[in-house]
Design a protein around this motif. Sequence first.
Motif, PDB file in Angstrom:
ATOM      1  N   TYR A   1       0.808  -1.217   0.000  1.00 32.24           N
ATOM      2  CA  TYR A   1       0.000   0.000   0.000  1.00 32.24           C
ATOM      3  C   TYR A   1       0.842   1.266   0.000  1.00 32.24           C
ATOM      4  CZ  TYR A   1       0.690   1.372   4.936  1.00 32.24           C
ATOM      5  OH  TYR A   1       1.221   1.810   6.125  1.00 32.24           O
TER       6      TYR A   1
ATOM      7  N   ARG B   1       3.202   2.115  -1.968  1.00 34.32           N
ATOM      8  CA  ARG B   1       3.398   2.531  -3.370  1.00 34.32           C
ATOM      9  C   ARG B   1       4.666   3.360  -3.555  1.00 34.32           C
ATOM     10  NH1 ARG B   1      -1.904   5.039  -5.972  1.00 34.32           N
ATOM     11  NH2 ARG B   1      -1.644   6.491  -4.241  1.00 34.32           N
TER      12      ARG B   1
ATOM     13  N   ARG C   1      -1.796   4.180  -0.722  1.00 34.45           N
ATOM     14  CA  ARG C   1      -3.065   3.945  -1.406  1.00 34.45           C
ATOM     15  C   ARG C   1      -4.185   4.186  -0.391  1.00 34.45           C
ATOM     16  NH1 ARG C   1      -3.591   1.617  -6.019  1.00 34.45           N
ATOM     17  NH2 ARG C   1      -1.672   0.378  -5.861  1.00 34.45           N
TER      18      ARG C   1
ATOM     19  N   GLU D   1     -11.270   7.250  -3.875  1.00 33.93           N
ATOM     20  CA  GLU D   1     -10.938   5.842  -3.663  1.00 33.93           C
ATOM     21  C   GLU D   1     -11.383   5.075  -4.896  1.00 33.93           C
ATOM     22  OE1 GLU D   1     -12.386   4.463   0.114  1.00 33.93           O
ATOM     23  OE2 GLU D   1     -11.706   6.284   1.143  1.00 33.93           O
TER      24      GLU D   1
ATOM     25  N   PRO E   1      -6.882  -0.480  -9.067  1.00 37.21           N
ATOM     26  CA  PRO E   1      -5.624   0.104  -8.586  1.00 37.21           C
ATOM     27  C   PRO E   1      -4.696   0.553  -9.700  1.00 37.21           C
ATOM     28  CG  PRO E   1      -5.667  -2.276  -8.208  1.00 37.21           C
ATOM     29  CD  PRO E   1      -7.036  -1.890  -8.636  1.00 37.21           C
TER      30      PRO E   1
ATOM     31  N   GLN F   1      -5.923   3.860 -10.736  1.00 37.03           N
ATOM     32  CA  GLN F   1      -5.615   4.799  -9.658  1.00 37.03           C
ATOM     33  C   GLN F   1      -4.155   5.238  -9.721  1.00 37.03           C
ATOM     34  OE1 GLN F   1      -6.118   3.144  -5.744  1.00 37.03           O
ATOM     35  NE2 GLN F   1      -5.745   5.074  -4.695  1.00 37.03           N
ATOM     36  N   ASP F   2      -3.247   4.290  -9.917  1.00 40.87           N
ATOM     37  CA  ASP F   2      -1.827   4.626  -9.980  1.00 40.87           C
ATOM     38  C   ASP F   2      -1.533   5.549 -11.156  1.00 40.87           C
ATOM     39  OD1 ASP F   2      -1.538   3.032  -7.800  1.00 40.87           O
ATOM     40  OD2 ASP F   2      -0.552   1.372  -8.845  1.00 40.87           O
TER      41      ASP F   2
ATOM     42  N   GLU G   1      -2.914   9.092 -10.187  1.00 42.33           N
ATOM     43  CA  GLU G   1      -2.228   9.776  -9.088  1.00 42.33           C
ATOM     44  C   GLU G   1      -0.749   9.999  -9.377  1.00 42.33           C
ATOM     45  OE1 GLU G   1      -5.318   8.588  -5.526  1.00 42.33           O
ATOM     46  OE2 GLU G   1      -3.420   7.499  -5.638  1.00 42.33           O
TER      47      GLU G   1
END
Length: 852
Positions: free
Chosen positions: A509, A511, A594, A639, A643, A646-647, A650
């Motif tokens: 988490y 990252r 995360r 949220e 993932p 999301q990566d 972000e």
Amino acid sequence: MTVRTYVVVPPMRGGLENLREMASNLWFSWNGEAIELFEHLDEKLWEESCHNPQKVLISLSKQRLQEIREDAGYRSFALKVRQRFKAYMQRKRFYEYNLDEPVDFTIAYFSLEFGLTECLPMYSGGLGVHAGDHLKSASDLNLPLVAVGLMYHNGYFHQRLRPDGWQEELYPRLELDTLPLERETDESGNPLKIAVEMANETLWARILKVSVGRVPLYLLDADIADNPPHLRAVTSKLYDSDPETLIRQEILLGVGGCRVLDALGIKPTIYHLNEGHASFALLERMRHFIENEGLSPDEARGMATAQSVVTLHTGQPVGADLFDRGILDKYFAGLTQRLRMDTEVLARLGRRRPADEQEKFSASALGLRLSSRANGVSLLHAKVARNTWRDVWPNADLEDVPILGLTNGVHIPSYISRDLAKLFDRYLGLGWNEDPDNDKIWQRAEKIPDIELWRAHDRCRSRLVQFARQRLLKQLKDRGEPARIAEQAERVLDPEALTVCFARRFGQYERVDLLFREPETLARILGQTDRPVQIIMAGKAHPDDLKAKDLLKRIISLIKEEPFRTRIVFIEDYDINVARLMAQGADVWLNTPRRPSEACGASGMKAAANGALNLSILDGWWDEGYTGDNGWAIGWREEYDNPTYQDAIESRALYNLLQDSVKPLFYERTIDELPRDWIAMMKRSIRTLCAVFNSHRMVSDYVERVYVPSARNSFKLQADGYAALKRMVSWGKSIQEDWNKISIISMEVEDQNRAIRGQQIQAKVTIDTAGHRPEELRVEILHGPMDLRDNFKQRHITLLTPAKDEVDADGRVTFMGSIPLTHTGMCGYAARVTPDHPNLAPSKRFELVLRG
């Protein structure tokens, strides 16, 4: 033949007699003058000893000792520091908890790790550092607290990277005789020991003591001749991956820790478990009440629960803290007999879902069930923890799961740079470090002249760059790199460039690789000639986490090559000293967890106290700390289900912030070459964050919200031979037996057709109490605006009161109250009934719930 060892120390005469006394108390580690005092003895020894004054004193040469004795200035300075130390230790208790009627009690704080100072490597990460800061602030605040832990002879591992970047773990054995420790002895001068049963064996442990200012920390050491090798290994290293060794450690901490306090004659009122590792202490407390106080098992459980609180540090059940039923049977068959319970009963107490026999035993679940109060370490983390542990309270609504949000703080004097501390002394006042949770003090940061603040921070950044170069050079030489590569270490980094620091545990988490998702983009950001950026990294992977080790290896391989070789440095063997230097020298502190996986992430607090600006996902503490103008937020509390997506989002947001917001603000200089807007943001960060995110505020919150209520209830339950406890237990059995007979007969809300915002409407609920008095039930109306799925968008609670004190002849009681109308649109209401008792622990309130 057994050879016993002892340490010979040089004589301390000529005004130096008190150095050893100060060296044996960790007060030195957060007092800048004391650090200067010991560092001046021998700077090389100071660094080689990991800042251990005891080791420095033992190792001083005869010639150097004579030079110090003849140095009148040093002797005068030593006397000044000693007087300050004595005044600190003798200061009378002044902290009265902001209460009208102060409560006198003692807290016992149990933790499997403590991060206090770098010469005592008894910690792995945030949980231990949090524990260390808790003890330091408890000492500063004169809080009556004692702590219990284990003394690991090999500590937590030291990290070394191979030439290919693969992490290796080293476990050098500590020289206990050179550490700031004392051995507890009995009246005859023999080592004080306690015994703990371990699966038909007896483990013996001696007791060592660390003085943390005014707070004693007692450490259990099983590596003694009384034990066979497999039991001596229990206190070998922190978080052993072998489940049997781990459960032995947790039994020694919990059960053995209670016996240590008994042996020392310490009778705590509150038992604070720092995570579930110490939960077996609650079983030992139950045994004590049964065998020594003559209580029944139910009464013993009620009393142990009333005296206990637990702090959670993770949002998910800890895998390493789960045990198979076979291990449970092996290690607790004897104790459960003494508790007059079946092992299955214990197993059910340690499951989130008690009836699920496939579920492993969780010490955290046990701690939650047997504690009166539980808390997470940030507001967001508490919300996540309520969802994780909601099965422990299956009858509670999610928002009512009794886990408080009590946000961590850091012990600022332990991490502040000397340069900044001197500025704070001058412009904030000499009392800033004694009253760090006073908002008015931190508002004075605006008075610090820009040029002085910037020059102080410049020096800290330069010091960090120099440290990074030295460590890199050593790392390269240790790996056997060619001389031409090692020589390049002296040319890496720029002491005037924008410096981003990133120090994390290498896990999933966290990252750590988010920054490296697009190497070409990162290279462009770092490589701009007139506006360069450089990154200093540190962090360890868990020894058994091969994925994390592979991630670290890939990052090391990347930053060894151009264009990153001179712009990114990875510092091996992250510890408190490295963390302190990075926090002091960073311009920007980066954190990319995360969301919502970060429990707290307190490293950013240390950096903020030193004037660094946070650039972080809105997770953990930063979700509370970010105000819009005191740092930067990556994203906005989103949220994601995907993932990978999301990566991508972000990482792009991170690059944009670095390029378009962070760099321009840092490099925009006025005619006097000062980044005035950047400095203004530094001051805003200090003003808005330091008063809140410090461990004095944190400990004060524990006192007022957790310790004092628990202590008051504990005293009431124990009074008159546990009379109130016995009444409460008897009441609890009665209400449990009758709960299915209790019912909601009717619910009325008057004038709801004329509901106007700003006014009130009357609610009336009639209950069949099954013969119980009105005060034994808590009747509430849940109300608020509704969504299209008939869920509360915002839920409010109104407590109803009985219309009269007696039950009607038909066994009914009517409860009444007024519902305030604070919203317009579609609103709803529902009734809820729970048991109520003046001594009922908050954790027990929602075990029985009736809705209507």
